[in-house]
Design a protein around this motif. Structure first.
Motif, PDB file in Angstrom:
ATOM      1  N   SER A   1     -10.006  11.399  -1.214  1.00 10.69           N
ATOM      2  CA  SER A   1      -9.053  10.284  -1.219  1.00 10.69           C
ATOM      3  C   SER A   1      -7.892  10.539  -2.166  1.00 10.69           C
ATOM      4  O   SER A   1      -6.780  10.035  -1.960  1.00 10.69           O
ATOM      5  CB  SER A   1      -9.763   8.982  -1.599  1.00 10.69           C
ATOM      6  OG  SER A   1     -10.350   9.089  -2.886  1.00 10.69           O
TER       7      SER A   1
ATOM      8  N   PRO B   1      -3.134  12.100   0.380  1.00 11.52           N
ATOM      9  CA  PRO B   1      -1.685  11.850   0.488  1.00 11.52           C
ATOM     10  C   PRO B   1      -0.844  13.122   0.429  1.00 11.52           C
ATOM     11  O   PRO B   1       0.241  13.186   1.009  1.00 11.52           O
ATOM     12  CB  PRO B   1      -1.397  10.942  -0.719  1.00 11.52           C
ATOM     13  CG  PRO B   1      -2.694  10.298  -1.035  1.00 11.52           C
ATOM     14  CD  PRO B   1      -3.727  11.330  -0.729  1.00 11.52           C
TER      15      PRO B   1
ATOM     16  N   LEU C   1      -0.465   7.691   5.384  1.00  7.02           N
ATOM     17  CA  LEU C   1      -0.588   7.163   4.018  1.00  7.02           C
ATOM     18  C   LEU C   1      -1.243   5.784   4.011  1.00  7.02           C
ATOM     19  O   LEU C   1      -1.989   5.449   3.079  1.00  7.02           O
ATOM     20  CB  LEU C   1       0.801   7.089   3.374  1.00  7.02           C
ATOM     21  CG  LEU C   1       1.483   8.439   3.122  1.00  7.02           C
ATOM     22  CD1 LEU C   1       2.877   8.229   2.526  1.00  7.02           C
ATOM     23  CD2 LEU C   1       0.644   9.316   2.212  1.00  7.02           C
ATOM     24  N   LEU C   2      -0.998   5.002   5.052  1.00  9.91           N
ATOM     25  CA  LEU C   2      -1.632   3.682   5.149  1.00  9.91           C
ATOM     26  C   LEU C   2      -3.140   3.822   5.331  1.00  9.91           C
ATOM     27  O   LEU C   2      -3.922   3.065   4.727  1.00  9.91           O
ATOM     28  CB  LEU C   2      -1.024   2.897   6.313  1.00  9.91           C
ATOM     29  CG  LEU C   2      -1.536   1.462   6.523  1.00  9.91           C
ATOM     30  CD1 LEU C   2      -1.316   0.625   5.264  1.00  9.91           C
ATOM     31  CD2 LEU C   2      -0.841   0.823   7.724  1.00  9.91           C
TER      32      LEU C   2
ATOM     33  N   TRP D   1      -4.554   4.814   1.956  1.00 11.50           N
ATOM     34  CA  TRP D   1      -4.584   3.660   1.050  1.00 11.50           C
ATOM     35  C   TRP D   1      -5.736   2.740   1.379  1.00 11.50           C
ATOM     36  O   TRP D   1      -6.473   2.287   0.485  1.00 11.50           O
ATOM     37  CB  TRP D   1      -3.259   2.900   1.154  1.00 11.50           C
ATOM     38  CG  TRP D   1      -3.262   1.585   0.420  1.00 11.50           C
ATOM     39  CD1 TRP D   1      -3.083   1.387  -0.914  1.00 11.50           C
ATOM     40  CD2 TRP D   1      -3.473   0.288   0.998  1.00 11.50           C
ATOM     41  NE1 TRP D   1      -3.161   0.050  -1.208  1.00 11.50           N
ATOM     42  CE2 TRP D   1      -3.400  -0.645  -0.060  1.00 11.50           C
ATOM     43  CE3 TRP D   1      -3.702  -0.164   2.295  1.00 11.50           C
ATOM     44  CZ2 TRP D   1      -3.555  -2.013   0.151  1.00 11.50           C
ATOM     45  CZ3 TRP D   1      -3.870  -1.526   2.505  1.00 11.50           C
ATOM     46  CH2 TRP D   1      -3.792  -2.425   1.441  1.00 11.50           C
ATOM     47  N   ARG D   2      -5.959   2.461   2.672  1.00 17.91           N
ATOM     48  CA  ARG D   2      -7.021   1.546   3.076  1.00 17.91           C
ATOM     49  C   ARG D   2      -8.403   2.125   2.755  1.00 17.91           C
ATOM     50  O   ARG D   2      -9.293   1.406   2.272  1.00 17.91           O
ATOM     51  CB  ARG D   2      -6.906   1.246   4.574  1.00 17.91           C
ATOM     52  CG  ARG D   2      -7.926   0.240   5.092  1.00 17.91           C
ATOM     53  CD  ARG D   2      -7.849  -1.061   4.326  1.00 17.91           C
ATOM     54  NE  ARG D   2      -8.804  -2.044   4.832  1.00 17.91           N
ATOM     55  CZ  ARG D   2      -9.089  -3.185   4.234  1.00 17.91           C
ATOM     56  NH1 ARG D   2      -8.478  -3.497   3.092  1.00 17.91           N
ATOM     57  NH2 ARG D   2      -9.963  -4.024   4.741  1.00 17.91           N
TER      58      ARG D   2
ATOM     59  N   ARG E   1      -9.166   4.209   0.402  1.00 18.05           N
ATOM     60  CA  ARG E   1      -9.377   4.157  -1.047  1.00 18.05           C
ATOM     61  C   ARG E   1      -9.736   2.750  -1.502  1.00 18.05           C
ATOM     62  O   ARG E   1     -10.595   2.560  -2.369  1.00 18.05           O
ATOM     63  CB  ARG E   1      -8.128   4.653  -1.781  1.00 18.05           C
ATOM     64  CG  ARG E   1      -7.823   6.132  -1.564  1.00 18.05           C
ATOM     65  CD  ARG E   1      -6.648   6.613  -2.370  1.00 18.05           C
ATOM     66  NE  ARG E   1      -6.969   6.648  -3.794  1.00 18.05           N
ATOM     67  CZ  ARG E   1      -6.148   7.118  -4.729  1.00 18.05           C
ATOM     68  NH1 ARG E   1      -4.962   7.599  -4.373  1.00 18.05           N
ATOM     69  NH2 ARG E   1      -6.483   7.138  -5.985  1.00 18.05           N
ATOM     70  N   ARG E   2      -9.115   1.744  -0.897  1.00 16.69           N
ATOM     71  CA  ARG E   2      -9.441   0.362  -1.224  1.00 16.69           C
ATOM     72  C   ARG E   2     -10.881   0.037  -0.852  1.00 16.69           C
ATOM     73  O   ARG E   2     -11.607  -0.608  -1.619  1.00 16.69           O
ATOM     74  CB  ARG E   2      -8.473  -0.584  -0.484  1.00 16.69           C
ATOM     75  CG  ARG E   2      -7.065  -0.624  -1.027  1.00 16.69           C
ATOM     76  CD  ARG E   2      -7.015  -1.343  -2.366  1.00 16.69           C
ATOM     77  NE  ARG E   2      -7.441  -2.723  -2.244  1.00 16.69           N
ATOM     78  CZ  ARG E   2      -6.630  -3.747  -1.967  1.00 16.69           C
ATOM     79  NH1 ARG E   2      -5.335  -3.513  -1.768  1.00 16.69           N
ATOM     80  NH2 ARG E   2      -7.097  -4.970  -1.897  1.00 16.69           N
TER      81      ARG E   2
END
Length: 295
Positions: free
Chosen positions: A242, A246, A283-284, A287-288, A290-291
């Motif tokens: 993760s 990116p 990238l979205l 990000w998701r 990782r959340r």
């Protein structure tokens, strides 16, 4: 002071992406003289050397008795066959499309990986990641432009390669967890080599080397590709995926820059804004994920 391993992993990843693009440049350079199947065969032949180095340097493999046989050998062979198709499609596209266009479309593999994971791994994917996949597909369609006057059927080749690369990645997660990654990679490389040789024989055979310097280009092509895989494995071993994901998209602007420098290509109209949508969607997804991991 202990070194920052994430920073080291990012450097290894960026070096791997640069080597992958260097391999692609050589493939495009040699495409007028050799078929995609021939180039794939040469790439896998010389790429076996770094693969063997990775395997023999794996403490995990030595600790488990230097095993060679896999319980899921059929799946390992199937992954090699899929990799054969991925390489053939991508290498063929490099000879037909601009370098940046062919490279950028293959970055859609992360989008296909999300879709395939829901089917093969039964992963639950929420609306954010599905929205990211949809955004990425819009970017791909924007680049490919089906139905328009500028549409080229060759643009479907890197798209097919992206699907195959995603399938190779997703099926790796189905393999037994106690099997060393370098051994799985070696199986795939050997099968991809045999598949490329068969394809070459069925599509006209092997062309005699056009010039003496080509052997060095072929060695460099295989060495770059094999070493890039080695560096990728090293980077993902010392840092979480993760944190590295990116930086995978560094390859998109790099491919554009290299295509402009070495082949005088500047496909602005072909790539933008589609490439930006692929980048944003990737990238979205990162990000998701990782959340979700933090939650």
């Amino acid at each position: 002071m202990k070194p920052d391993r994430t920073f080291t992993a990012v450097l290894l990843l960026l070096c791997a992406l640069t080597l992958f693009d260097a391999m692609g440049l050589i493939i495009k350079h040699l495409s007028p003289r050799y078929s995609a199947a021939e180039l794939s065969a040469y790439r896998n032949t010389f790429g076996l050397i770094p693969s063997l180095i990775v395997l023999y340097s794996s403490s995990d493999w030595h600790a488990k008795g230097r095993i060679w046989r896999l319980r899921q050998w059929r799946l390992a062979l199937a992954r090699g066959a899929i990799l054969t198709l991925a390489q053939f499609s991508f290498y063929l596209s490099l000879g037909l499309l601009t370098f940046a266009t062919a490279s950028t479309i293959t970055y859609a593999n992360s989008l296909f990986a999300v879709a395939l994971a829901t089917v093969l791994l039964r992963e639950k994917v929420g609306w954010v990641r599905w929205g990211a996949v949809l955004l990425g597909f819009i970017g791909v369609i924007w680049i490919v432009r089906p139905g328009s006057d500028s549409f080229s059927p060759a643009a479907l080749l890197p798209l097919g390669a992206a699907v195959c690369y995603a399938l190779v990645g997703v099926t790796a997660r189905v393999m037994d967890h106690d099997v060393p990654t370098p051994l799985i990679n070696l199986y795939s490389s050997i099968v991809a080599l045999m598949g490329a040789v068969i394809l070459a024989l069925f599509t006209g055979g092997f062309t005699p080397l056009d010039r003496a310097s080509d052997i060095w280009w072929l060695v460099a092509m295989g060495g770059f590709g094999g070493t890039a895989v080695l560096l990728l494995i090293m980077s993902y071993r010392i840092a979480e995926q993760s944190n590295l994901a990116p930086f995978n998209y560094f390859g998109i602007p790099l491919a554009f820059l290299l295509g402009w420098v070495f082949f005088d290509e500047s496909p602005w109209d072909e790539l933008f804004p589609g490439a930006l949508l692929i980048l944003a969607s990737g990238l979205l997804i990162v990000w998701r994920e990782r959340r979700l991991k933090r939650a």
